[in-house]
Write a protein that holds these residues in place. Structure first.
Motif, mmCIF file in Angstrom:
data_model
loop_
_atom_site.group_PDB
_atom_site.id
_atom_site.type_symbol
_atom_site.label_atom_id
_atom_site.label_comp_id
_atom_site.label_asym_id
_atom_site.label_seq_id
_atom_site.Cartn_x
_atom_site.Cartn_y
_atom_site.Cartn_z
ATOM 1 N N SER A 22 1.143 -1.591 -0.361
ATOM 2 C CA SER A 22 0.109 -0.168 -0.047
ATOM 3 C C SER A 22 0.886 1.204 -0.139
ATOM 4 C CB SER A 22 -0.765 -0.446 1.364
ATOM 5 O OG SER A 22 0.427 0.079 2.506
ATOM 6 N N LEU A 23 0.424 2.317 -0.378
ATOM 7 C CA LEU A 23 1.112 3.234 -0.054
ATOM 8 C C LEU A 23 1.435 4.228 0.824
ATOM 9 C CD1 LEU A 23 1.839 5.542 -2.357
ATOM 10 C CD2 LEU A 23 -0.530 7.118 -1.828
ATOM 11 N N GLU A 24 0.930 3.877 2.202
ATOM 12 C CA GLU A 24 0.801 4.157 3.793
ATOM 13 C C GLU A 24 2.070 2.989 3.561
ATOM 14 O OE1 GLU A 24 -2.059 3.299 2.623
ATOM 15 O OE2 GLU A 24 -3.027 5.421 2.699
ATOM 16 N N ASP A 25 2.221 2.090 3.191
ATOM 17 C CA ASP A 25 3.183 1.349 3.959
ATOM 18 C C ASP A 25 4.874 1.771 3.142
ATOM 19 O OD1 ASP A 25 5.243 -0.476 4.994
ATOM 20 O OD2 ASP A 25 4.399 -2.302 3.281
ATOM 21 N N ILE A 26 4.216 1.687 2.015
ATOM 22 C CA ILE A 26 5.361 2.348 1.419
ATOM 23 C C ILE A 26 6.255 4.073 1.725
ATOM 24 C CG2 ILE A 26 6.738 3.792 -0.868
ATOM 25 C CD1 ILE A 26 4.458 1.768 -2.134
ATOM 26 N N ASP A 27 5.088 4.907 2.372
ATOM 27 C CA ASP A 27 5.915 5.893 3.020
ATOM 28 C C ASP A 27 6.485 6.007 4.246
ATOM 29 O OD1 ASP A 27 4.672 7.627 0.301
ATOM 30 O OD2 ASP A 27 2.681 7.663 1.265
ATOM 31 N N HIS A 28 5.807 4.558 4.881
ATOM 32 C CA HIS A 28 6.484 4.607 6.312
ATOM 33 C C HIS A 28 8.014 4.186 5.971
ATOM 34 C CE1 HIS A 28 6.614 2.902 10.557
ATOM 35 N NE2 HIS A 28 7.157 1.631 9.758
ATOM 36 N N ILE A 29 8.044 3.735 5.196
ATOM 37 C CA ILE A 29 9.148 3.110 4.964
ATOM 38 C C ILE A 29 10.612 4.263 3.844
ATOM 39 C CG2 ILE A 29 11.421 1.819 3.780
ATOM 40 C CD1 ILE A 29 9.183 -0.715 4.581
ATOM 41 N N ALA A 30 9.832 4.870 3.066
ATOM 42 C CA ALA A 30 10.276 5.562 2.568
ATOM 43 C C ALA A 30 10.308 7.184 2.862
ATOM 44 C CB ALA A 30 9.743 6.109 0.929
ATOM 45 N N SER A 31 10.785 6.974 4.241
ATOM 46 C CA SER A 31 11.316 8.383 4.657
ATOM 47 C C SER A 31 12.781 8.992 4.790
ATOM 48 C CB SER A 31 10.769 8.452 6.279
ATOM 49 O OG SER A 31 12.326 7.305 6.719
ATOM 50 N N LEU A 55 18.830 0.407 -12.160
ATOM 51 C CA LEU A 55 19.690 0.570 -10.418
ATOM 52 C C LEU A 55 20.618 2.293 -10.766
ATOM 53 C CD1 LEU A 55 21.554 -0.275 -8.045
ATOM 54 C CD2 LEU A 55 22.729 -1.204 -9.970
ATOM 55 N N GLY A 56 20.538 2.611 -12.217
ATOM 56 C CA GLY A 56 21.244 4.237 -11.717
ATOM 57 C C GLY A 56 20.744 4.755 -11.102
ATOM 58 N N TYR A 57 18.822 4.898 -11.765
ATOM 59 C CA TYR A 57 18.010 6.026 -10.980
ATOM 60 C C TYR A 57 18.560 6.051 -9.528
ATOM 61 C CZ TYR A 57 13.897 8.735 -9.615
ATOM 62 O OH TYR A 57 13.284 9.105 -9.188
ATOM 63 N N SER A 58 17.967 4.534 -9.093
ATOM 64 C CA SER A 58 17.926 4.428 -7.814
ATOM 65 C C SER A 58 18.888 5.035 -6.882
ATOM 66 C CB SER A 58 18.359 3.033 -7.935
ATOM 67 O OG SER A 58 18.453 2.159 -5.976
ATOM 68 N N PHE A 59 20.602 5.524 -7.845
ATOM 69 C CA PHE A 59 21.244 5.753 -7.115
ATOM 70 C C PHE A 59 21.202 7.514 -6.900
ATOM 71 C CE2 PHE A 59 23.119 1.869 -6.874
ATOM 72 C CZ PHE A 59 23.757 1.486 -5.134
ATOM 73 N N LEU A 60 20.878 7.414 -8.007
ATOM 74 C CA LEU A 60 20.379 9.190 -8.571
ATOM 75 C C LEU A 60 19.654 10.056 -7.905
ATOM 76 C CD1 LEU A 60 21.456 11.713 -10.055
ATOM 77 C CD2 LEU A 60 19.229 11.427 -11.835
ATOM 78 N N SER A 61 18.879 9.246 -7.675
ATOM 79 C CA SER A 61 17.516 9.742 -6.465
ATOM 80 C C SER A 61 17.782 9.389 -5.218
ATOM 81 C CB SER A 61 16.133 8.831 -7.015
ATOM 82 O OG SER A 61 16.410 7.460 -6.873
ATOM 83 N N SER A 62 18.088 8.739 -4.743
ATOM 84 C CA SER A 62 18.347 8.419 -3.175
ATOM 85 C C SER A 62 19.500 9.518 -2.938
ATOM 86 C CB SER A 62 18.859 7.239 -2.549
ATOM 87 O OG SER A 62 19.842 6.337 -3.818
ATOM 88 N N TRP A 110 7.156 11.932 -3.566
ATOM 89 C CA TRP A 110 6.755 10.541 -5.348
ATOM 90 C C TRP A 110 8.614 10.402 -5.663
ATOM 91 C CZ3 TRP A 110 3.628 7.657 -6.379
ATOM 92 C CH2 TRP A 110 2.282 8.128 -5.789
ATOM 93 N N LEU A 111 9.423 11.331 -4.686
ATOM 94 C CA LEU A 111 11.088 10.631 -5.407
ATOM 95 C C LEU A 111 11.081 10.379 -4.260
ATOM 96 C CD1 LEU A 111 13.612 12.140 -6.434
ATOM 97 C CD2 LEU A 111 13.588 13.691 -4.884
ATOM 98 N N LEU A 112 10.570 10.226 -2.876
ATOM 99 C CA LEU A 112 10.959 8.950 -1.852
ATOM 100 C C LEU A 112 10.981 7.849 -1.766
ATOM 101 C CD1 LEU A 112 10.179 11.122 1.116
ATOM 102 C CD2 LEU A 112 12.610 10.759 0.720
ATOM 103 N N ARG A 113 9.790 7.907 -2.483
ATOM 104 C CA ARG A 113 8.647 6.955 -3.190
ATOM 105 C C ARG A 113 9.856 6.136 -4.285
ATOM 106 N NH1 ARG A 113 2.896 10.127 -2.838
ATOM 107 N NH2 ARG A 113 2.852 9.649 -1.070
ATOM 108 N N SER A 114 9.583 6.728 -5.246
ATOM 109 C CA SER A 114 10.368 6.434 -6.328
ATOM 110 C C SER A 114 12.335 5.200 -5.531
ATOM 111 C CB SER A 114 10.520 7.017 -7.787
ATOM 112 O OG SER A 114 11.746 8.378 -7.175
#
Length: 293
Positions: free
Chosen positions: A35-44, A123-130, A148-152
């Motif tokens: 769920s979006l709530e579950d993702i947001d709980h971790i994507a802080s 993988l490149g996007y993951s490292f770039l965004s994080s 949405w940056l955190l989620r992605s």
């Protein structure tokens, strides 16, 4: 190079049971999606600024991730500019002939049609965004960090990390042995080039650095449903592009694992790939528990 002669096929549609398997996989992934709530709980913000070692500052963490992303995208650009000449290898019983695919010059962009490249770019996007998140947070610019940056950033890593291990495993234990058996050292030369070594080895190195030495980004087993969706999208892409790689030749599968002319084997191979991918989600979950302990 002399090509193997075979009667040209007009098309090679996937077996009905393979199509049904992929569609069922997508349906199950949708039903089991986090769920979006579950993702947001971790994507802080804290998730992306935490460091495995307290002496590592979040700004430094961010720049290391950016360096990883730059390396990945530089390799991608190099791959497109240099291009490649590829000759797929198929299993005995395949109805597909093995043409020489000239992905050089104007066709250099076609090198990005492989699952390896898809996962490498993700993988490149993951490292770039994080990395961006960590740098913004270190400069007290949290307001600029979109949810949405955190989620992605989270989802892209949770897909790209296990997929990196899947890619390296499949290359090492399936693609390389089959190519070597069929064509000897010539069949594996593309794997031995710098681009191939980077995408099949550095991918795992970057992921392990992140998980064990840098920020310890999580790969939650409860989010494992997102991985098969990424794979299913590529499988559908592969099917739809078979008559595109070399139209005058007929259908071409870039991977023997996605050969649509092998009947029941086609479905078995798709299921095997999903099983290996899910096994890596379990492995990441166990690794996270071990690191916490």
């Amino acid at each position: 190079m002399v090509e193997i002669k075979a009667s040209k096929m007009d098309s090679a549609p996937p077996p009905i049971h393979t199509v049904a398997t992929v569609l069922l996989m997508i349906l199950l992934s949708y039903l089991l999606r986090p769920s979006l709530e579950d993702i947001d709980h971790i994507a802080s913000v804290e998730t992306f600024t935490n460091t495995v070692f307290p002496s590592l500052e979040s700004s430094t963490l961010g720049w290391i991730r950016i360096a990883f992303a730059c390396t990945i995208y530089a390799t991608t650009l190099k791959n497109i500019v240099e291009g490649n000449v590829i000759r797929p290898t198929y299993l005995p019983g395949s109805k597909l002939a093995s043409p020489t695919l000239d992905f050089t010059g104007r066709n250099g962009f076609k090198t990005q049609g492989f699952f390896t490249q898809w996962s490498w770019i993700l993988l490149g996007y993951s490292f770039l965004s994080s990395g961006i998140i960590a740098i913004l947070a270190s400069n007290e610019q949290d307001a600029m960090i979109s949810p949405w940056l955190l989620r992605s950033a989270l989802i892209s890593f949770e897909v790209a990390a296990p997929t990196a291990f899947l890619v390296s495993t499949v290359v090492t234990y399936a693609l390389w042995p089959i190519a070597f058996k069929a064509k000897g050292a010539l069949g594996t030369q593309n794997f031995q080039k710098l681009n191939g070594l980077m995408m099949h080895n550095a991918n795992v190195f970057f992921v392990l650095c992140e998980v064990c030495l840098l920020g310890g980004l999580p790969v939650k087993l409860s989010h494992a449903a997102v991985g098969p969706v990424w794979g299913a999208i590529y499988v559908i892409f592969s099917w739809s592009m078979m008559n595109y790689w070399k139209p005058e030749h007929g259908p071409v599968a870039l991977y023997f694992l996605l050969d649509t002319t092998l009947g029941l084997k086609s479905t078995v191979m798709v299921l095997a790939l999903v099983a290996v991918l899910l096994a890596f989600y379990v492995a990441f979950s166990l690794l996270e528990d071990a690191l916490i302990f």
